[in-house]
Design a protein around this motif. Structure first.
Motif, mmCIF file in Angstrom:
data_model
loop_
_atom_site.group_PDB
_atom_site.id
_atom_site.type_symbol
_atom_site.label_atom_id
_atom_site.label_comp_id
_atom_site.label_asym_id
_atom_site.label_seq_id
_atom_site.Cartn_x
_atom_site.Cartn_y
_atom_site.Cartn_z
ATOM 1 N N ILE A 177 2.947 -4.951 4.731
ATOM 2 C CA ILE A 177 2.817 -4.372 6.035
ATOM 3 C C ILE A 177 2.251 -2.872 5.944
ATOM 4 N N VAL A 178 1.208 -2.581 6.430
ATOM 5 C CA VAL A 178 0.588 -1.481 6.175
ATOM 6 C C VAL A 178 0.697 -0.539 7.564
ATOM 7 N N GLY A 179 1.413 0.386 7.538
ATOM 8 C CA GLY A 179 1.815 1.405 8.917
ATOM 9 C C GLY A 179 2.936 0.796 9.342
ATOM 10 N N ILE A 180 4.198 1.748 9.165
ATOM 11 C CA ILE A 180 5.634 1.433 9.487
ATOM 12 C C ILE A 180 5.752 2.408 10.679
ATOM 13 N N GLY A 181 5.506 2.006 11.877
ATOM 14 C CA GLY A 181 5.890 2.549 13.395
ATOM 15 C C GLY A 181 6.080 1.706 14.240
ATOM 16 N N GLY A 182 5.854 2.075 15.498
ATOM 17 C CA GLY A 182 6.411 0.915 16.439
ATOM 18 C C GLY A 182 5.965 -0.493 16.252
ATOM 19 N N LEU A 183 4.745 -0.875 15.679
ATOM 20 C CA LEU A 183 4.382 -2.278 15.283
ATOM 21 C C LEU A 183 4.824 -2.560 14.244
ATOM 22 N N LEU A 208 -1.923 -2.409 10.157
ATOM 23 C CA LEU A 208 -1.434 -1.608 11.707
ATOM 24 C C LEU A 208 -1.844 -0.234 11.689
ATOM 25 N N ALA A 209 -2.410 0.463 10.680
ATOM 26 C CA ALA A 209 -2.942 1.876 10.575
ATOM 27 C C ALA A 209 -4.122 2.209 11.200
ATOM 28 N N VAL A 210 -4.345 3.044 11.964
ATOM 29 C CA VAL A 210 -5.695 3.368 12.493
ATOM 30 C C VAL A 210 -6.674 4.084 11.651
ATOM 31 N N SER A 211 -6.772 3.503 10.577
ATOM 32 C CA SER A 211 -7.769 4.209 9.590
ATOM 33 C C SER A 211 -8.447 3.004 8.804
ATOM 34 N N PHE A 226 -7.343 -0.084 6.056
ATOM 35 C CA PHE A 226 -8.107 -1.529 6.214
ATOM 36 C C PHE A 226 -8.471 -2.085 4.615
ATOM 37 N N GLU A 227 -9.282 -1.252 4.293
ATOM 38 C CA GLU A 227 -10.041 -1.484 2.874
ATOM 39 C C GLU A 227 -8.944 -1.313 1.950
ATOM 40 N N GLN A 228 -8.037 -0.654 1.713
ATOM 41 C CA GLN A 228 -7.077 -0.717 0.702
ATOM 42 C C GLN A 228 -6.082 -1.915 0.939
ATOM 43 N N ALA A 229 -5.910 -2.212 2.242
ATOM 44 C CA ALA A 229 -5.185 -3.590 2.525
ATOM 45 C C ALA A 229 -5.917 -4.740 1.975
ATOM 46 N N TYR A 230 -7.153 -4.960 2.098
ATOM 47 C CA TYR A 230 -8.020 -5.947 1.735
ATOM 48 C C TYR A 230 -8.001 -5.874 -0.100
ATOM 49 N N ASP A 264 -14.862 2.692 13.894
ATOM 50 C CA ASP A 264 -14.838 1.060 13.852
ATOM 51 C C ASP A 264 -15.548 0.597 13.019
ATOM 52 N N ALA A 265 -15.387 0.892 11.647
ATOM 53 C CA ALA A 265 -16.116 0.152 10.563
ATOM 54 C C ALA A 265 -15.477 0.266 9.224
ATOM 55 N N MET A 266 -15.423 -0.869 8.524
ATOM 56 C CA MET A 266 -14.928 -0.831 7.189
ATOM 57 C C MET A 266 -15.706 -1.668 6.315
ATOM 58 N N THR A 267 -15.736 -1.385 5.096
ATOM 59 C CA THR A 267 -16.602 -1.997 3.906
ATOM 60 C C THR A 267 -15.925 -3.063 3.304
ATOM 61 N N VAL A 268 -16.633 -4.321 3.402
ATOM 62 C CA VAL A 268 -15.954 -5.351 2.430
ATOM 63 C C VAL A 268 -16.833 -5.781 1.472
ATOM 64 N N PRO A 269 -16.431 -6.239 0.237
ATOM 65 C CA PRO A 269 -17.420 -6.761 -0.792
ATOM 66 C C PRO A 269 -17.441 -8.055 -0.495
ATOM 67 N N ILE A 270 -18.547 -8.673 -0.549
ATOM 68 C CA ILE A 270 -18.961 -10.018 -0.112
ATOM 69 C C ILE A 270 -18.797 -10.939 -1.292
ATOM 70 N N PHE A 271 -19.156 -10.466 -2.533
ATOM 71 C CA PHE A 271 -18.959 -11.229 -3.807
ATOM 72 C C PHE A 271 -17.369 -11.406 -4.064
ATOM 73 N N ASP A 272 -16.490 -10.527 -3.819
ATOM 74 C CA ASP A 272 -15.075 -10.632 -4.174
ATOM 75 C C ASP A 272 -14.667 -11.754 -3.153
ATOM 76 N N THR A 273 -15.178 -11.555 -1.643
ATOM 77 C CA THR A 273 -14.625 -12.399 -0.554
ATOM 78 C C THR A 273 -14.726 -13.884 -0.778
ATOM 79 N N VAL A 274 -16.224 -13.923 -1.504
ATOM 80 C CA VAL A 274 -16.477 -15.383 -1.801
ATOM 81 C C VAL A 274 -15.619 -15.899 -3.208
ATOM 82 N N LEU A 275 -15.853 -15.165 -4.052
ATOM 83 C CA LEU A 275 -15.069 -15.702 -5.465
ATOM 84 C C LEU A 275 -13.592 -15.776 -5.232
ATOM 85 N N SER A 276 -12.924 -14.767 -4.579
ATOM 86 C CA SER A 276 -11.485 -15.143 -4.437
ATOM 87 C C SER A 276 -11.000 -15.577 -3.080
#
Ligand SMILES: [Zn+2]
Ligand SMILES: [Zn+2]
Length: 336
Positions: free
Chosen positions: A170-176, A236-239, A243-247, A265-277
């Motif tokens: 759980i990333v971000g320990i606040g209200g949510l 749940l963290a607004v950065s 998100f990239e660290q959670a991924y 409003d943008a994050m970087t996602v590695p396609i290779f890792d997404t597919v292989l993993s």
């Protein structure tokens, strides 16, 4: 009635005396007892998001109160019942999303405190079919944060398909986050809480987190991998970086659930890792009326604890500052 109004986007809220609204056809008039402050209200007031609300408007979508009057044709609820006004103010009820249990994706939905006036007021009108009954065993003060922070994180855990024994970050320990970690425990997960503040990590421990990681003082990706990696990560963290660290902390087959809405409003996602993993990225927006009923039932059964502090509506601008500064342990709730 007293109401907190956004006069123009980006301006401070004004406390105004307005006439009590008349419930229209199919609406109920709710006398507010408690109204939670969600970070979305701040984004709404600032006009941070691509689809902007039209000022002037009254924010608030964690409203809980008692029905005082029924509009023509309103027949689902009765005068005197206590109900919650959530983000999903209304939906069409007939589209493929509404019919398949995904009313939160309805393209004709109205959103409380955004496209229609919300709960930062002594009274609000709401759609009789979309307010949700609050059980007697749940106080209005607790019901308010459950109405958005609760149902949103409960739904996020549901769509993550978290299974008993799996690890949930759980990333971000606040209200949510303070509620998300309790739902992940209820679903049988082993929970790793991530935040930048030790005080919030202490709170996470008290609420049942198995492990905590301070992302300011350690690399969260390395720390979570050293703990075996995450089957599920709920962001749940607004950065975008969070998100990239959670991924990055996901194991093979892991699922990232995106909940927070960073203004950037943008994050970087590695396609290779997404597919292989075999990783999945899932977007999750609030929850349905049924989800909110389940959230209330869990709370009535003593399975969750709400951490919140009471405030007065006239303090609304100071409260926004308090939330933005990160000083609030979990949630602020206006009491009437
Ligand atoms: Zn919200
Ligand atoms: Zn619909």
């Amino acid at each position: 009635m007293q109401a907190a109004v956004v006069p123009t986007l980006g301006a401070k809220l004004e406390i105004q005396q307005l006439p009590v609204p008349e419930p229209g056809p199919g609406q109920v008039l709710v006398r507010m007892e408690a109204s939670g402050l969600c970070h979305t209200d701040i984004h709404a007031a600032h006009g941070d998001w691509p689809v902007k609300p039209t000022a002037p408007f009254i924010p608030g979508h964690e409203g809980v109160g008692v029905i005082e009057a029924l509009g023509p044709g309103a027949s689902v609820h009765r005068v005197g019942q206590r109900v919650a006004i959530a983000w999903l103010g209304s939906a069409c009820g007939t589209c493929s999303y509404c019919l398949s249990g995904w009313e939160t994706l309805c393209e004709s939905q109205q959103n409380s405190g955004y496209s229609v006036n919300g709960a930062y007021a002594e009274y609000a009108v709401a759609d009789d079919r979309y307010v949700v009954t609050v059980p007697d065993a749940v106080s209005s003060f607790d019901a308010a944060p459950l109405t958005c922070a609760g149902v949103t994180t409960y739904k996020a855990v549901k769509v993550s398909n978290l299974r008993p024994g799996e690890t949930a970050v759980i990333v971000g320990i606040g209200g949510l986050g303070h509620l998300a970690l309790q739902y992940a425990k209820i679903f049988g997960g082993r929970v790793i809480a991530v935040d930048l503040e030790d005080a919030k990590l202490d709170l996470a421990r008290q609420l049942g987190a198995d492990e905590v990681v301070n992302a300011r003082t350690t690399d969260p990706v390395e720390a979570i991998r050293a703990l075996g990696g995450a089957d599920v990560a709920i962001s749940l963290a607004v950065s975008p970086r969070a998100f990239e660290q959670a991924y990055g902390s996901l194991r093979r087959g892991g699922r990232l659930v995106c909940v927070a809405l960073p203004a950037d409003d943008a994050m970087t996602v590695p396609i290779f890792d997404t597919v292989l993993s075999g990783k999945s990225i899932i977007g999750s927006i609030v929850g349905t009326r049924k989800d909110l009923q389940e959230v209330f039932d869990l709370h009535a059964a003593g399975r969750t604890e709400v951490i919140a502090q009471p405030r007065k509506l006239i303090e609304v601008n100071d409260c926004f500052e308090e939330v933005l500064s990160g000083r609030v342990p979990a949630r602020l709730v206006f009491q009437f």
